[in-house]
Design an enzyme around this catalytic site. Structure first.
Site, PDB file in Angstrom:
ATOM      1  CB  SER A 167       3.225 -15.530 -12.644  1.00 37.58           C
ATOM      2  OG  SER A 167       3.690 -14.769 -13.597  1.00 37.58           O
ATOM      3  CG  ASP A 261      10.652 -16.838 -16.470  1.00 41.44           C
ATOM      4  OD1 ASP A 261      10.031 -16.506 -16.818  1.00 41.44           O
ATOM      5  OD2 ASP A 261      10.364 -16.979 -15.397  1.00 41.44           O
TER       6      ASP A 261
END
Length: 317
Positions: A167, A261
């Site tokens: 991330s 996602d």
């Protein structure tokens, strides 16, 4: 806990910032201590201070090399939107133990400063400092002895140096890979590969009503270009511009995406952009169906998480 204070702004379920400057983080995994020769997995870990602003947790596999053999070195950077997360939490500790058990690498998990107390580029600077510190052990110069880490000197193979993150950590890794092309590491050490797990990229074309937009504007409100800063939007200037030409200071990349996602589309676009660019390195891509953002870090023991771990193990060789 802080309900009587006047709120300045918040990112729901993540962070609240109050007008008195105090910060309340809502996604907190408990702190856990390191351990030498963990009774369950045999992995050793310890915490070290790198600089006044940077620290790290080191992990050493159960099976350490003999004689002249060395271990690959993996510098890992945690996620959290630049505003939450720590290398010293139970979540990260369990995840890094899983990585070590699969890769048999010497891992350095970096603890960097968080926004909004420390706005970007502080996190980028801290991680570059940590990377330079790691590289400084390659030459084993006498002048560095007082700040040397014995595990790196004894067990680290600096011909097999990798960086990786998830991330926001993967965003930092991307930017470190660019910086490593512009600036030399100590001892002229080269980075062999970079792992980008569900990398946190965004742009104005993906919208401004999102967690991805909110975290960036909290972490770097003065960024030139705002959400279209090249540090968060690698497509600034188009494919072939910054981030997609011959600017990577690594030889290979592994990009992992998750089908559910919100970052999935930009992750795929990033991989395709790198692949189509004139960069002469190798890029690999893995997408896991039916899973959400960084699912493998949240539960690194699941069957689909094992697929990611095995791919990472085949990458870090």
């Amino acid at each position: 806990m802080a309900s009587n204070k006047e709120l300045s702004f918040e990112i729901p379920s993540l962070i609240r910032v109050y007008k008195d400057g105090s910060v309340e983080r809502l996604m907190i995994s408990p702190y856990v201590s390191p351990s030498l020769q963990d009774p369950i997995n045999g992995i050793s870990s310890k915490d070290i201070v790198i600089s006044p602003h940077v620290s790290a947790r080191l992990y050493l596999p159960k099976s350490t090399p003999k004689n002249s053999q060395k271990l690959p070195i993996f510098v890992y950077i945690h996620g959290g939107g630049f505003v939450v997360g720590s290398a010293f939490t139970l979540l990260e500790h369990n995840y890094l133990n899983t990585i070590v058990s699969h890769t048999n690498a010497l891992v350095i998990s970096i603890e960097y400063r968080l926004a909004p107390e420390h706005l970007l580029p502080a996190a980028y600077e801290d991680c570059w400092t940590a990377l330079q510190w790691v590289a400084s052990h390659a030459t084993n110069l006498e002048k560095n002895l007082e700040n040397q880490e014995p595990w790196l000197v004894e067990f680290g193979d600096f011909e097999r140096l990798y960086i990786g993150g998830d991330s926001a950590g993967a965003n930092i890794v991307h930017n470190l890979a660019l910086q490593a092309k512009r600036e030399s590491l100590n001892g002229d050490v080269k980075i062999l590969g970079a792992f980008l797990g569900c990398p946190y990229f965004w742009s104005s074309s993906y919208g401004v009503e999102s967690l991805a937009y909110g975290c960036w504007m909290v972490a770097y409100p003065q960024a030139e270009g705002g959400i279209d800063s090249p540090m968060i939007n690698p497509f600034v200037g188009g494919v072939g511009g910054r981030g997609f030409a011959t600017e990577y200071g690594v030889r290979k990349l592994l990009v992992v995406a998750a089908e559910q996602d919100v970052l999935r589309d930009i992750n795929v676009k990033y991989f395709e952009g790198v692949k189509e660019s004139d960069w002469d390195g190798e890029v690999e891509f893995l997408e896991i169906e039916g899973e959400n953002h960084c699912f493998y870090a949240m539960d690194s023991t699941s069957e689909k998480a094992k697929v990611v771990m095995e791919r990472l193990a085949s990458f870090i060789v």
